[in-house]
Design an enzyme around this catalytic site. Sequence first.
Site, PDB file in Angstrom:
ATOM      1  N   GLN A  79      69.140 -44.573 -10.923  1.00 26.02           N
ATOM      2  CA  GLN A  79      68.523 -45.480 -11.242  1.00 26.02           C
ATOM      3  C   GLN A  79      67.190 -46.435 -11.897  1.00 26.02           C
ATOM      4  OE1 GLN A  79      66.632 -41.267  -9.919  1.00 26.02           O
ATOM      5  NE2 GLN A  79      64.517 -42.256 -10.651  1.00 26.02           N
ATOM      6  N   CYS A  85      64.312 -42.479  -6.366  1.00 21.06           N
ATOM      7  CA  CYS A  85      65.560 -40.833  -6.590  1.00 21.06           C
ATOM      8  C   CYS A  85      65.609 -41.353  -4.866  1.00 21.06           C
ATOM      9  CB  CYS A  85      64.859 -40.010  -7.667  1.00 21.06           C
ATOM     10  SG  CYS A  85      63.545 -39.151  -6.939  1.00 21.06           S
ATOM     11  N   HIS A 385      61.666 -35.015  -7.655  1.00 22.25           N
ATOM     12  CA  HIS A 385      62.828 -35.103  -7.382  1.00 22.25           C
ATOM     13  C   HIS A 385      63.048 -35.348  -6.286  1.00 22.25           C
ATOM     14  CE1 HIS A 385      65.487 -38.050  -9.653  1.00 22.25           C
ATOM     15  NE2 HIS A 385      66.484 -37.252  -9.333  1.00 22.25           N
ATOM     16  N   ASN A 407      73.599 -36.439  -8.332  1.00 20.74           N
ATOM     17  CA  ASN A 407      71.803 -36.658  -8.669  1.00 20.74           C
ATOM     18  C   ASN A 407      72.018 -38.359  -9.081  1.00 20.74           C
ATOM     19  OD1 ASN A 407      69.608 -37.147  -9.742  1.00 20.74           O
ATOM     20  ND2 ASN A 407      69.791 -35.913 -11.911  1.00 20.74           N
TER      21      ASN A 407
END
Length: 466
Positions: A79, A85, A385, A407
Amino acid sequence: MSTPKNITKLGTMFKGVLSKEVLEKFKKSFFDDEKNLLAQNVCTKQDPFESAQSRKIVENTLHVFNTKIESEGKPLTNQKSSGRCWLFAALNVIRLPVIKKFNLEDFEFSQGYLFYWDKIERCNFFLNNIVETTKRGEPVDGRLVSFLLYDPTCDGGQWDMIVNLINKHGLMPKKNFPESYSCEASARMNQVLKSKLREYAKAIRDLIQKGGSDGDVQSLIQEQMNNIYRIVGICLGIPNETFTWNYYDKNKEFHSIGPITPKDFYEQHVKPLFNVDDKVCLVTDPRLTNSYGKAYTVDCLGNMVGGRRCIYNNQPVELLLELTSKSIKEGEAVWFGCEVSKRIAAKLGIQDLAVHDFPLLFGVDIQITMTKGDRLLYGESAMTHAMVFTAVHLDEKGEVEKLRVENSWGEERGEKGYLLMTADWFKEFTFEVVVDKKYVSEEVLNVFQQEPIVLPAWDPMGTLAS
Protein backbone atom coordinates in the site's frame (compact mmCIF):
# COMPACT_ATOMS: atom_id res chain seq x y z
CA MET A 1 9.34 -3.86 39.71
CA SER A 2 9.85 -2.58 43.27
CA THR A 3 10.21 1.14 43.96
CA PRO A 4 13.81 2.30 44.63
CA LYS A 5 14.42 2.84 48.34
CA ASN A 6 15.59 6.43 47.94
CA ILE A 7 12.26 7.59 46.48
CA THR A 8 9.78 5.50 48.48
CA LYS A 9 8.86 8.53 50.59
CA LEU A 10 8.95 10.96 47.71
CA GLY A 11 5.17 11.24 47.53
CA THR A 12 4.98 12.85 50.96
CA MET A 13 6.95 15.86 49.75
CA PHE A 14 6.22 15.84 46.01
CA LYS A 15 2.95 17.87 45.96
CA GLY A 16 3.01 17.98 42.15
CA VAL A 17 6.02 20.31 41.85
CA LEU A 18 9.17 19.11 40.12
CA SER A 19 11.48 20.95 42.49
CA LYS A 20 15.27 20.76 42.28
CA GLU A 21 15.27 18.37 45.23
CA VAL A 22 12.78 16.05 43.56
CA LEU A 23 14.73 16.05 40.30
CA GLU A 24 17.95 15.30 42.14
CA LYS A 25 16.30 12.25 43.69
CA PHE A 26 15.19 11.05 40.26
CA LYS A 27 18.70 11.51 38.93
CA LYS A 28 20.33 9.71 41.87
CA SER A 29 17.87 6.83 41.49
CA PHE A 30 18.78 6.57 37.79
CA PHE A 31 22.53 6.46 38.26
CA ASP A 32 22.42 4.20 41.32
CA ASP A 33 21.30 1.35 39.01
CA GLU A 34 24.09 0.49 36.54
CA LYS A 35 21.60 -1.36 34.35
CA ASN A 36 20.15 2.03 33.43
CA LEU A 37 23.56 3.09 32.10
CA LEU A 38 23.79 0.00 29.91
CA ALA A 39 20.26 0.55 28.65
CA GLN A 40 21.08 4.19 27.96
CA ASN A 41 24.18 3.25 25.98
CA VAL A 42 22.14 0.88 23.84
CA CYS A 43 19.04 3.05 23.32
CA THR A 44 20.93 6.21 22.43
CA LYS A 45 22.43 4.33 19.48
CA GLN A 46 19.42 2.40 18.13
CA ASP A 47 15.64 1.96 18.18
CA PRO A 48 14.48 1.33 21.79
CA PHE A 49 11.93 -1.23 20.59
CA GLU A 50 14.64 -3.12 18.73
CA SER A 51 16.73 -3.00 21.90
CA ALA A 52 13.88 -4.51 23.93
CA GLN A 53 13.40 -7.40 21.49
CA SER A 54 13.54 -10.81 23.15
CA ARG A 55 16.14 -13.07 21.55
CA LYS A 56 14.48 -16.11 23.12
CA ILE A 57 11.14 -15.37 21.46
CA VAL A 58 12.83 -14.79 18.10
CA GLU A 59 14.69 -18.11 18.33
CA ASN A 60 11.52 -20.02 19.18
CA THR A 61 9.32 -18.46 16.48
CA LEU A 62 8.80 -20.56 13.37
CA HIS A 63 6.69 -19.46 10.39
CA VAL A 64 5.27 -22.97 10.02
CA PHE A 65 1.55 -23.81 10.17
CA ASN A 66 -0.38 -27.07 10.02
CA THR A 67 -3.66 -25.64 8.69
CA LYS A 68 -3.55 -23.37 5.65
CA ILE A 69 -5.78 -22.22 2.83
CA GLU A 70 -5.11 -23.99 -0.46
CA SER A 71 -2.94 -21.24 -1.94
CA GLU A 72 -2.03 -17.67 -1.13
CA GLY A 73 -2.34 -14.81 -3.57
CA LYS A 74 0.51 -13.43 -5.62
CA PRO A 75 2.10 -10.93 -5.81
CA LEU A 76 2.54 -9.71 -2.23
CA THR A 77 0.93 -6.27 -2.24
CA ASN A 78 2.22 -2.93 -0.98
CA GLN A 79 0.00 0.00 0.00
CA LYS A 80 3.11 2.22 0.26
CA SER A 81 2.58 5.69 1.78
CA SER A 82 -1.20 5.50 1.94
CA GLY A 83 -3.81 4.36 4.45
CA ARG A 84 -5.50 1.84 2.16
CA CYS A 85 -4.87 -1.35 4.15
CA TRP A 86 -8.62 -2.05 4.45
CA LEU A 87 -8.95 -2.02 0.65
CA PHE A 88 -5.79 -4.06 0.09
CA ALA A 89 -6.81 -6.66 2.66
CA ALA A 90 -10.31 -7.02 1.19
CA LEU A 91 -9.08 -7.33 -2.38
CA ASN A 92 -6.38 -9.80 -1.28
CA VAL A 93 -9.14 -12.04 0.10
CA ILE A 94 -11.46 -11.61 -2.88
CA ARG A 95 -8.75 -12.39 -5.45
CA LEU A 96 -8.11 -15.91 -4.09
CA PRO A 97 -11.15 -17.65 -5.62
CA VAL A 98 -10.68 -15.55 -8.77
CA ILE A 99 -7.09 -16.78 -9.17
CA LYS A 100 -8.29 -20.35 -8.76
CA LYS A 101 -11.30 -20.02 -11.09
CA PHE A 102 -9.36 -18.39 -13.93
CA ASN A 103 -6.24 -20.54 -13.39
CA LEU A 104 -3.97 -17.53 -12.90
CA GLU A 105 -0.36 -17.39 -11.80
CA ASP A 106 -0.89 -14.04 -10.09
CA PHE A 107 -3.54 -11.34 -10.00
CA GLU A 108 -4.48 -8.09 -8.32
CA PHE A 109 -7.69 -6.13 -8.36
CA SER A 110 -7.23 -2.38 -8.77
CA GLN A 111 -6.89 -0.89 -5.32
CA GLY A 112 -6.70 2.52 -6.98
CA TYR A 113 -10.14 2.02 -8.52
CA LEU A 114 -11.88 1.58 -5.16
CA PHE A 115 -9.69 4.29 -3.67
CA TYR A 116 -10.88 6.69 -6.37
CA TRP A 117 -14.54 6.01 -5.68
CA ASP A 118 -14.04 6.09 -1.93
CA LYS A 119 -12.55 9.60 -2.18
CA ILE A 120 -15.50 10.82 -4.25
CA GLU A 121 -18.13 9.17 -2.06
CA ARG A 122 -16.38 10.03 1.21
CA CYS A 123 -16.20 13.75 0.44
CA ASN A 124 -19.89 13.80 -0.47
CA PHE A 125 -20.68 11.90 2.73
CA PHE A 126 -18.77 14.47 4.79
CA LEU A 127 -20.57 17.43 3.23
CA ASN A 128 -23.93 15.82 3.92
CA ASN A 129 -22.84 15.12 7.50
CA ILE A 130 -22.25 18.87 7.83
CA VAL A 131 -25.84 19.43 6.70
CA GLU A 132 -27.11 16.89 9.24
CA THR A 133 -25.12 18.25 12.18
CA THR A 134 -26.04 21.83 11.34
CA LYS A 135 -29.73 20.92 11.33
CA ARG A 136 -29.23 19.22 14.69
CA GLY A 137 -28.04 22.55 16.04
CA GLU A 138 -24.49 21.33 16.70
CA PRO A 139 -22.14 24.31 17.21
CA VAL A 140 -19.11 24.56 14.95
CA ASP A 141 -16.82 24.58 17.99
CA GLY A 142 -18.65 21.74 19.71
CA ARG A 143 -17.06 18.34 20.10
CA LEU A 144 -18.94 16.63 17.25
CA VAL A 145 -18.37 19.18 14.46
CA SER A 146 -14.82 19.83 15.66
CA PHE A 147 -14.18 16.09 15.41
CA LEU A 148 -15.58 15.94 11.86
CA LEU A 149 -13.56 18.98 10.76
CA TYR A 150 -10.32 17.63 12.23
CA ASP A 151 -10.01 14.99 9.49
CA PRO A 152 -12.70 15.52 6.81
CA THR A 153 -11.33 12.78 4.56
CA CYS A 154 -8.79 10.12 5.40
CA ASP A 155 -7.63 6.97 3.62
CA GLY A 156 -8.79 4.49 6.29
CA GLY A 157 -11.96 2.48 6.31
CA GLN A 158 -14.12 -0.36 7.61
CA TRP A 159 -15.61 -3.51 6.10
CA ASP A 160 -19.10 -2.09 5.52
CA MET A 161 -17.51 0.73 3.53
CA ILE A 162 -15.92 -1.85 1.24
CA VAL A 163 -19.30 -3.47 0.68
CA ASN A 164 -20.76 -0.07 -0.23
CA LEU A 165 -18.08 0.59 -2.84
CA ILE A 166 -18.16 -2.85 -4.47
CA ASN A 167 -21.95 -3.10 -4.64
CA LYS A 168 -22.26 0.32 -6.25
CA HIS A 169 -19.13 0.63 -8.36
CA GLY A 170 -17.94 -2.94 -8.89
CA LEU A 171 -14.34 -4.07 -9.41
CA MET A 172 -11.71 -4.10 -12.13
CA PRO A 173 -8.25 -5.67 -12.55
CA LYS A 174 -5.28 -3.56 -11.55
CA LYS A 175 -3.92 -3.60 -15.10
CA ASN A 176 -7.03 -1.69 -16.21
CA PHE A 177 -6.62 1.06 -13.61
CA PRO A 178 -3.04 1.07 -12.30
CA GLU A 179 -1.62 3.02 -9.38
CA SER A 180 -0.89 6.75 -9.54
CA TYR A 181 1.47 8.87 -7.45
CA SER A 182 -1.36 10.00 -5.15
CA CYS A 183 -2.58 6.42 -4.73
CA GLU A 184 0.79 5.43 -3.32
CA ALA A 185 1.48 8.72 -1.51
CA SER A 186 -1.87 10.31 -0.71
CA ALA A 187 -0.85 13.05 1.74
CA ARG A 188 -0.73 15.94 -0.75
CA MET A 189 -4.05 15.09 -2.37
CA ASN A 190 -5.64 14.74 1.05
CA GLN A 191 -4.23 18.10 2.07
CA VAL A 192 -5.97 19.74 -0.88
CA LEU A 193 -9.25 17.93 -0.22
CA LYS A 194 -9.29 18.70 3.49
CA SER A 195 -8.72 22.39 2.85
CA LYS A 196 -11.62 22.57 0.41
CA LEU A 197 -13.93 20.46 2.57
CA ARG A 198 -13.46 22.75 5.57
CA GLU A 199 -14.12 25.76 3.36
CA TYR A 200 -17.21 24.07 1.95
CA ALA A 201 -18.42 23.12 5.43
CA LYS A 202 -18.50 26.80 6.39
CA ALA A 203 -20.41 27.69 3.23
CA ILE A 204 -23.00 24.97 3.93
CA ARG A 205 -23.47 26.00 7.55
CA ASP A 206 -23.78 29.67 6.59
CA LEU A 207 -26.42 28.88 3.96
CA ILE A 208 -28.51 26.76 6.33
CA GLN A 209 -28.28 29.30 9.13
CA LYS A 210 -29.46 32.01 6.72
CA GLY A 211 -32.59 29.96 5.97
CA GLY A 212 -31.53 28.32 2.72
CA SER A 213 -33.88 25.57 1.51
CA ASP A 214 -32.93 21.91 1.17
CA GLY A 215 -32.82 22.42 -2.58
CA ASP A 216 -30.46 25.36 -2.20
CA VAL A 217 -28.18 23.32 0.04
CA GLN A 218 -28.04 20.35 -2.32
CA SER A 219 -27.37 22.65 -5.28
CA LEU A 220 -24.43 24.09 -3.35
CA ILE A 221 -23.10 20.62 -2.54
CA GLN A 222 -23.38 19.65 -6.21
CA GLU A 223 -21.25 22.67 -7.16
CA GLN A 224 -18.74 21.79 -4.45
CA MET A 225 -18.58 18.14 -5.49
CA ASN A 226 -17.89 19.17 -9.09
CA ASN A 227 -14.65 20.72 -7.80
CA ILE A 228 -13.89 17.70 -5.61
CA TYR A 229 -14.41 15.41 -8.62
CA ARG A 230 -11.93 17.49 -10.60
CA ILE A 231 -9.29 17.41 -7.85
CA VAL A 232 -9.56 13.66 -7.34
CA GLY A 233 -9.58 13.02 -11.08
CA ILE A 234 -6.44 15.09 -11.58
CA CYS A 235 -4.61 13.23 -8.79
CA LEU A 236 -5.82 9.67 -9.35
CA GLY A 237 -7.07 9.58 -12.92
CA ILE A 238 -10.68 8.77 -13.82
CA PRO A 239 -11.63 5.11 -14.46
CA ASN A 240 -13.19 4.20 -17.77
CA GLU A 241 -16.84 3.24 -17.76
CA THR A 242 -15.97 -0.05 -19.48
CA PHE A 243 -12.79 -2.07 -19.82
CA THR A 244 -11.45 -5.19 -21.48
CA TRP A 245 -9.43 -7.62 -19.41
CA ASN A 246 -6.87 -9.52 -21.46
CA TYR A 247 -4.83 -12.13 -19.61
CA TYR A 248 -2.83 -15.35 -19.85
CA ASP A 249 -3.62 -18.30 -17.61
CA LYS A 250 -1.03 -20.66 -16.09
CA ASN A 251 -0.98 -22.62 -19.33
CA LYS A 252 -0.01 -19.47 -21.25
CA GLU A 253 -3.37 -19.46 -23.03
CA PHE A 254 -4.81 -16.07 -23.95
CA HIS A 255 -8.25 -14.98 -22.68
CA SER A 256 -10.28 -11.81 -22.98
CA ILE A 257 -13.28 -10.50 -21.03
CA GLY A 258 -15.06 -7.35 -22.11
CA PRO A 259 -15.79 -4.67 -22.95
CA ILE A 260 -17.60 -4.75 -19.60
CA THR A 261 -18.50 -2.33 -16.85
CA PRO A 262 -16.82 -2.73 -13.44
CA LYS A 263 -20.25 -3.36 -11.90
CA ASP A 264 -21.03 -6.14 -14.39
CA PHE A 265 -17.54 -7.57 -13.97
CA TYR A 266 -18.22 -7.97 -10.24
CA GLU A 267 -21.77 -9.24 -10.70
CA GLN A 268 -20.96 -11.76 -13.44
CA HIS A 269 -17.42 -12.94 -12.71
CA VAL A 270 -16.61 -12.21 -9.05
CA LYS A 271 -19.84 -12.31 -7.07
CA PRO A 272 -20.50 -16.00 -7.82
CA LEU A 273 -17.07 -16.70 -6.29
CA PHE A 274 -17.08 -14.12 -3.50
CA ASN A 275 -20.31 -12.34 -2.59
CA VAL A 276 -19.55 -9.46 -0.21
CA ASP A 277 -23.15 -9.55 1.02
CA ASP A 278 -22.61 -13.09 2.35
CA LYS A 279 -19.80 -11.93 4.64
CA VAL A 280 -20.40 -10.62 8.16
CA CYS A 281 -18.20 -8.44 10.31
CA LEU A 282 -17.96 -9.33 14.01
CA VAL A 283 -16.19 -7.09 16.49
CA THR A 284 -15.04 -7.50 20.06
CA ASP A 285 -15.38 -4.54 22.40
CA PRO A 286 -14.90 -5.68 26.01
CA ARG A 287 -15.73 -2.36 27.67
CA LEU A 288 -18.23 -2.87 30.49
CA THR A 289 -20.52 -0.26 28.92
CA ASN A 290 -20.86 -2.24 25.68
CA SER A 291 -22.48 -5.63 26.10
CA TYR A 292 -21.76 -8.67 23.98
CA GLY A 293 -24.65 -9.82 21.83
CA LYS A 294 -25.61 -6.25 20.96
CA ALA A 295 -25.36 -4.22 17.75
CA TYR A 296 -23.60 -0.86 17.70
CA THR A 297 -22.89 1.86 15.18
CA VAL A 298 -20.95 5.12 15.31
CA ASP A 299 -22.51 8.54 14.74
CA CYS A 300 -21.60 10.13 11.38
CA LEU A 301 -19.42 7.15 10.37
CA GLY A 302 -19.57 5.90 6.79
CA ASN A 303 -18.46 6.63 3.26
CA MET A 304 -21.57 6.78 1.10
CA VAL A 305 -24.84 8.69 1.18
CA GLY A 306 -27.53 6.03 0.82
CA GLY A 307 -25.07 3.25 1.64
CA ARG A 308 -25.20 0.76 4.46
CA ARG A 309 -24.19 1.85 7.94
CA CYS A 310 -21.14 0.49 9.73
CA ILE A 311 -22.74 -2.04 12.07
CA TYR A 312 -20.73 -3.65 14.87
CA ASN A 313 -21.95 -7.05 16.09
CA ASN A 314 -20.17 -7.25 19.44
CA GLN A 315 -19.01 -10.73 20.47
CA PRO A 316 -16.37 -12.25 22.79
CA VAL A 317 -12.89 -12.43 21.28
CA GLU A 318 -12.86 -16.22 21.74
CA LEU A 319 -15.71 -16.49 19.20
CA LEU A 320 -13.79 -14.38 16.70
CA LEU A 321 -10.78 -16.67 17.05
CA GLU A 322 -12.96 -19.78 16.73
CA LEU A 323 -14.65 -18.53 13.54
CA THR A 324 -11.31 -17.51 12.08
CA SER A 325 -10.00 -21.02 12.63
CA LYS A 326 -13.16 -22.55 11.18
CA SER A 327 -12.89 -20.42 8.04
CA ILE A 328 -9.23 -21.31 7.50
CA LYS A 329 -10.03 -25.01 7.92
CA GLU A 330 -12.63 -24.62 5.15
CA GLY A 331 -10.06 -22.95 2.90
CA GLU A 332 -11.31 -19.36 3.22
CA ALA A 333 -8.99 -16.49 4.13
CA VAL A 334 -10.21 -13.96 6.71
CA TRP A 335 -10.16 -10.16 6.61
CA PHE A 336 -9.49 -8.71 10.06
CA GLY A 337 -8.74 -5.47 11.90
CA CYS A 338 -6.26 -5.05 14.73
CA GLU A 339 -3.92 -2.62 16.44
CA VAL A 340 -0.83 -3.53 14.49
CA SER A 341 1.75 -1.33 16.22
CA LYS A 342 1.67 -3.01 19.63
CA ARG A 343 4.04 -5.86 20.58
CA ILE A 344 5.29 -6.37 17.04
CA ALA A 345 8.81 -7.02 15.79
CA ALA A 346 8.01 -5.52 12.39
CA LYS A 347 11.24 -6.44 10.58
CA LEU A 348 10.90 -10.08 11.61
CA GLY A 349 7.12 -10.15 11.29
CA ILE A 350 6.38 -11.37 14.82
CA GLN A 351 3.28 -10.34 16.78
CA ASP A 352 3.81 -11.83 20.23
CA LEU A 353 3.04 -10.37 23.66
CA ALA A 354 6.51 -11.42 24.84
CA VAL A 355 8.49 -10.24 21.81
CA HIS A 356 9.60 -7.12 23.74
CA ASP A 357 10.96 -7.21 27.28
CA PHE A 358 10.27 -3.62 28.27
CA PRO A 359 10.63 -4.22 32.05
CA LEU A 360 14.18 -5.42 31.47
CA LEU A 361 15.03 -2.33 29.41
CA PHE A 362 13.02 0.44 31.10
CA GLY A 363 12.14 -1.00 34.49
CA VAL A 364 8.42 -0.75 33.60
CA ASP A 365 6.12 -2.53 31.16
CA ILE A 366 3.93 -0.84 28.55
CA GLN A 367 0.99 -1.61 26.23
CA ILE A 368 -0.43 -4.58 28.17
CA THR A 369 -0.51 -3.14 31.69
CA MET A 370 -4.25 -2.37 31.41
CA THR A 371 -7.11 -4.58 30.30
CA LYS A 372 -8.21 -4.44 26.68
CA GLY A 373 -11.34 -2.57 27.69
CA ASP A 374 -9.42 0.00 29.74
CA ARG A 375 -6.98 0.55 26.89
CA LEU A 376 -9.94 1.52 24.71
CA LEU A 377 -11.27 3.86 27.40
CA TYR A 378 -7.96 5.61 28.02
CA GLY A 379 -6.90 6.06 24.40
CA GLU A 380 -4.19 3.40 24.54
CA SER A 381 -5.77 1.08 21.98
CA ALA A 382 -7.91 1.09 18.83
CA MET A 383 -8.34 -0.82 15.58
CA THR A 384 -5.74 0.75 13.28
CA HIS A 385 -4.86 -1.73 10.53
CA ALA A 386 -6.49 -4.43 8.40
CA MET A 387 -4.80 -7.58 7.10
CA VAL A 388 -5.62 -11.17 6.10
CA PHE A 389 -5.37 -14.50 7.93
CA THR A 390 -4.26 -17.33 5.62
CA ALA A 391 -3.26 -20.07 8.06
CA VAL A 392 -3.48 -21.24 11.67
CA HIS A 393 -1.44 -23.68 13.72
CA LEU A 394 -3.50 -25.95 15.95
CA ASP A 395 -2.30 -27.89 18.99
CA GLU A 396 -3.24 -31.49 19.78
CA LYS A 397 -6.55 -30.33 21.25
CA GLY A 398 -7.42 -28.32 18.16
CA GLU A 399 -6.80 -24.99 19.86
CA VAL A 400 -5.19 -22.16 17.90
CA GLU A 401 -1.57 -21.47 18.88
CA LYS A 402 -0.61 -18.99 16.16
CA LEU A 403 -1.85 -17.50 12.89
CA ARG A 404 -0.25 -16.53 9.57
CA VAL A 405 -0.96 -13.00 8.38
CA GLU A 406 -0.76 -11.57 4.87
CA ASN A 407 0.12 -7.89 5.15
CA SER A 408 0.24 -5.10 2.55
CA TRP A 409 3.63 -3.57 3.38
CA GLY A 410 5.63 -5.27 0.63
CA GLU A 411 8.08 -8.18 1.01
CA GLU A 412 10.76 -6.35 3.01
CA ARG A 413 9.23 -6.95 6.44
CA GLY A 414 8.31 -10.27 7.98
CA GLU A 415 8.73 -13.53 6.12
CA LYS A 416 8.54 -12.13 2.59
CA GLY A 417 5.69 -9.89 3.73
CA TYR A 418 3.89 -12.36 6.01
CA LEU A 419 3.59 -11.99 9.79
CA LEU A 420 3.19 -14.53 12.55
CA MET A 421 0.64 -13.77 15.28
CA THR A 422 0.20 -15.73 18.51
CA ALA A 423 -3.28 -16.55 19.77
CA ASP A 424 -2.60 -14.50 22.91
CA TRP A 425 -1.76 -11.48 20.74
CA PHE A 426 -4.98 -12.02 18.79
CA LYS A 427 -7.00 -11.85 22.01
CA GLU A 428 -5.39 -8.61 23.15
CA PHE A 429 -5.12 -6.60 19.94
CA THR A 430 -7.55 -7.98 17.34
CA PHE A 431 -10.87 -6.14 17.19
CA GLU A 432 -12.81 -7.50 14.23
CA VAL A 433 -12.98 -10.32 11.70
CA VAL A 434 -15.02 -10.90 8.55
CA VAL A 435 -16.24 -14.43 7.85
CA ASP A 436 -18.90 -16.03 5.70
CA LYS A 437 -22.27 -16.06 7.43
CA LYS A 438 -22.54 -19.82 6.89
CA TYR A 439 -20.01 -20.30 9.72
CA VAL A 440 -21.95 -18.11 12.15
CA SER A 441 -24.74 -19.29 14.44
CA GLU A 442 -28.30 -18.03 14.00
CA GLU A 443 -28.14 -16.43 17.43
CA VAL A 444 -25.15 -14.28 16.46
CA LEU A 445 -26.58 -13.44 13.03
CA ASN A 446 -29.81 -12.25 14.66
CA VAL A 447 -27.86 -9.47 16.37
CA PHE A 448 -27.67 -7.74 12.99
CA GLN A 449 -31.47 -7.40 13.11
CA GLN A 450 -31.30 -5.20 16.21
CA GLU A 451 -31.56 -1.43 16.00
CA PRO A 452 -27.94 -0.55 16.76
CA ILE A 453 -26.91 1.49 19.76
CA VAL A 454 -25.27 4.69 18.52
CA LEU A 455 -21.81 5.44 19.87
CA PRO A 456 -20.41 9.00 19.61
CA ALA A 457 -18.39 9.90 16.51
CA TRP A 458 -15.14 10.00 18.49
CA ASP A 459 -15.60 6.55 20.04
CA PRO A 460 -12.51 4.34 19.53
CA MET A 461 -14.61 1.71 17.78
CA GLY A 462 -15.02 4.24 14.98
CA THR A 463 -11.27 4.29 14.31
CA LEU A 464 -10.59 3.53 10.65
CA ALA A 465 -8.03 0.96 9.56
CA SER A 466 -5.25 2.53 7.55
